[in-house]
Design an enzyme around this catalytic site. Structure first.
Site: not given
Length: 670
Positions: A114, A116, A291, A409, A427
């Site tokens: 499965e 998690k 499992k 800049c 800029c």
């Protein structure tokens, strides 16, 4: 039983069935409007006859008064945690321990695998089929009573869908918040000047622990069951997988990605499949749970300390880590946007080494209260650019330096301005700024724009630095002699670049519009503009009112487009591109009202050769289709390109109409 009672019972039974079809089977048999009609009919009857109101009625999800606090519930069977594995070797060691312990070892071992889920573990108790109690996991022995809040979750049945319910059944599962719901929740919070949540798990936790169930009822929570605790008055199936399928049959939702795997190799294959699908699932997971499937073997293996011997969580590499902020650089984008980039002490996060992270803008620097030398929390999820999500201010050193946002800049020294109402500072140098020139040209050649394979970012930087190109049209004026004089550019590479440029001259109108780099005009908007105006001249001559008639083009975007075409420099560049041979065929797309895909759910799979996946998605959306990332019984069409895999197989299994790319294009064009 009176006629009214019979009518009420029938309405409740019908609504429970519809809820089961919608939330558990993901296959509703009636439209939402029919459910709503019956729900309101039931509610009206219950108001007229309160003496027949039952606590398990679909209308009674919300109704409890706000609590002053949560009472404690002791779990009759402890809710244990799982041991973790972080590598294939650790998982294989877990399997070896099982094999050594079992007296009669089945070959191969079967596992129920499965995802998690990254949410909150809960216990929900049903007595004679009716939901009577719900609790958080807490410390595994004692949790908090959240019954009123669990009742508000739409996919949790208040009454089990069976005529022969167990005397007592404890369902154990995870409550989480899907990404789409999380985004809606935070969007609403921003619009109403409320606090936003950092991530879906925090949002789910905060929602479940609300003292007022009415607030919880407005939160998009979902339950997926992963097991059974107490079970009285029922003979349960003898495998874990079959127990989950039985839960599903009586109305309890389980995760659709659960799979049976035979042997360790298949389990590891499942782990990698889920890891690859992680970013497209639509909800957060942080690993897989593996499992032993046979309950008798589970019982034989038993428990150790606070974890079962028969299950393990194989976790994905961490997505959050701590590191140091060493410096901040300010980068200039193609539209002049100034972006602060954090230079980090390299750290391994989610499978990659991260040394840079975006700080977005000046507001984000202020919000984080961040300084050079700070210890920061880095997050990387899926393909998302790594970002700093927190600062450990208590670890700030004495020599920490404040981050000063520049006024000029860093590339061309032009003034930086921030327009009122915008978060981004820019800029003002325009194409005078080499950084903006480079980024504009990189955008022009990118895969989703003109798709010029042989011309990459490094080559463009060299060409701009040597002042060999200034506009996109200059790319098509390059020759073999010029290219072979550049660093790391042999004759073969130069020929490949020139061939790519020649091939790129044949494009599509939407790609060309997107490649121009007009602010706020993404792929989907470019496609809408191309399909609406049909020709470049019509787009160029459109006024603001005409532009706003295009789907998804509002006042701001219309202004950006209108201003772009009023700049003589932009018009000159476009004319030069066409003079260099850039062209496209005119393809007229059918109106949404006359096409096959209006109001249908469509899944794209495989590699599309005549257009990109994103182009096809945008086109389908314009035609009124919903584009989904996964195949289910609700899917109407699957468009299969080269190398289509599991999605195609599932579509064939479900007898869903499958179209080739050629059949798809034939359907949408006149």
């Amino acid at each position: 039983m009176t006629n009214i009672q019979t009518q009420l019972d029938n309405l409740r039974k019908t609504l429970r069935q519809y809820e089961y079809e919608y939330h558990v089977l993901d296959n509703p048999s009636v439209p939402d409007s029919e459910y709503d009609r019956l729900f309101h009919q039931l509610k009206a009857l219950e108001l007229e006859h309160p003496e027949f109101l039952t606590s398990d009625s679909p209308t009674q999800r919300v109704g409890a008064k706000p609590l002053s606090g949560f009472s404690q519930i002791r779990h009759e069977i402890p809710m244990l945690s799982l041991d973790n594995a972080f590598s294939d070797a650790e998982f294989n060691a877990f399997v070896k321990r099982i094999e050594d312990r079992l007296i009669l070892l089945p070959k191969p071992l079967t596992f129920c695998c499965e995802p998690k889920l990254d949410g909150l573990a809960v216990s929900i108790l049903y007595v004679n089929g009716e939901l009577t109690q719900a609790a958080t996991r807490g410390d595994g022995t004692t949790g908090e009573d959240i019954t009123a809040n669990i009742r508000t979750i739409r996919n949790v049945p208040l009454q089990l869908l069976t005529d022969n319910p167990p005397a007592r059944l404890e369902v154990r599962g995870e409550v989480f918040m899907p990404h789409a719901g999380f985004e809606r929740l935070n969007k609403y919070a921003l619009e109403h000047n409320e606090k936003t949540f950092a991530n879906p798990r925090n949002a789910a936790a905060g929602s479940l622990r609300q003292l007022d169930p009415n607030i919880t009822s407005k939160r998009p929570l979902v339950l997926n069951a992963y097991g059974i605790g107490i079970a009285e008055g029922i003979d349960l199936p003898t495998t874990h997988y079959d127990r989950l399928q039985w839960l599903k049959s009586i109305g309890i939702p389980v995760n659709p990605e659960i799979r049976l795997c035979n042997g360790a190799d298949e389990v590891l294959g499942f782990y990698r499949d889920i890891q690859n699908k992680r970013s497209s699932l639509g909800y957060d997971i942080d690993g897989t749970v593996l499992k032993i499937n046979d309950i008798a073997l589970q019982n034989e293996l038993g428990f150790i300390s606070k974890a079962p011997r028969w299950a393990i969580a194989y976790k994905f590499p961490a997505q959050e880590e701590l590191t140091l902020l060493n410096d901040v650089e300010f980068q200039v984008g193609r539209t002049g946007a100034i972006t602060p980039v954090a230079k980090l002490e390299p750290v391994f996060v989610a499978g990659v080494t991260v040394s840079n992270a975006t700080l977005h803008n000046g507001d984000e620097i202020e919000r984080l209260n961040i300084a050079i030398g700070d210890t920061v929390v880095i997050r990387r999820a899926g393909d998302v650019i790594p970002q700093i999500i927190g600062v450990l201010h208590e670890r700030r050193p004495d020599n920490a330096k404040p981050i000063i946002f520049p006024t000029n800049c860093p590339v061309c020294d032009s003034q930086i301005i921030r327009i009122e109402g915008e978060a981004v500072a820019r800029c003002t140098g325009g194409l005078f700024c080499a950084a903006q020139r480079k980024e504009a040209l990189k955008h022009f050649v990118s895969r989703k724009a003109m798709d010029i394979d042989g011309v990459g970012g490094k080559l463009i930087e060299q060409l701009v630095d040597r002042e060999l190109i200034h506009t996109p049209a200059d790319l098509f004026k390059l020759d073999l002699t010029t290219l072979t004089r550049l660093e790391r550019m042999g004759a073969k590479s130069a020929e490949n670049a020139l061939n790519s440029l020649e091939n790129a001259k044949s494009t599509t109108l939407d790609r060309f519009i997107f490649a121009l780099g007009i602010r706020e005009v993404g792929e989907a908007t470019a496609l809408n503009l191309a399909n609406h105006f049909k020709t470049l001249d019509a787009l160029k001559d459109a006024n603001l009112e005409e532009l706003q008639q295009v789907p998804d083009v509002g006042e701001v975007v219309a202004n950006r487009i209108f201003i772009f075409w009023r700049e003589a420099h932009n018009v000159a560049v476009v004319e030069d591109l066409i003079a260099q041979g850039v062209h496209w065929e005119t393809v007229e797309v059918k109106e949404a009202s006359e096409n096959l895909f209006k109001d249908k759910t469509v899944v794209l799979t495989g590699t599309l050769t005549q257009m990109g996946r994103n182009e096809a998605k945008a086109l389908l959306q314009q035609l009124g289709a919903k584009v989904s990332g996964s195949v289910s019984s609700k899917t109407d069409f699957v468009i299969a390109g080269d190398g289509a895999g599991s999605k195609l197989a599932k579509a064939q299994e479900l007898n869903i109409t499958v179209l080739t790319e050629e059949e798809f294009l034939a359907q949408i064009t006149r």
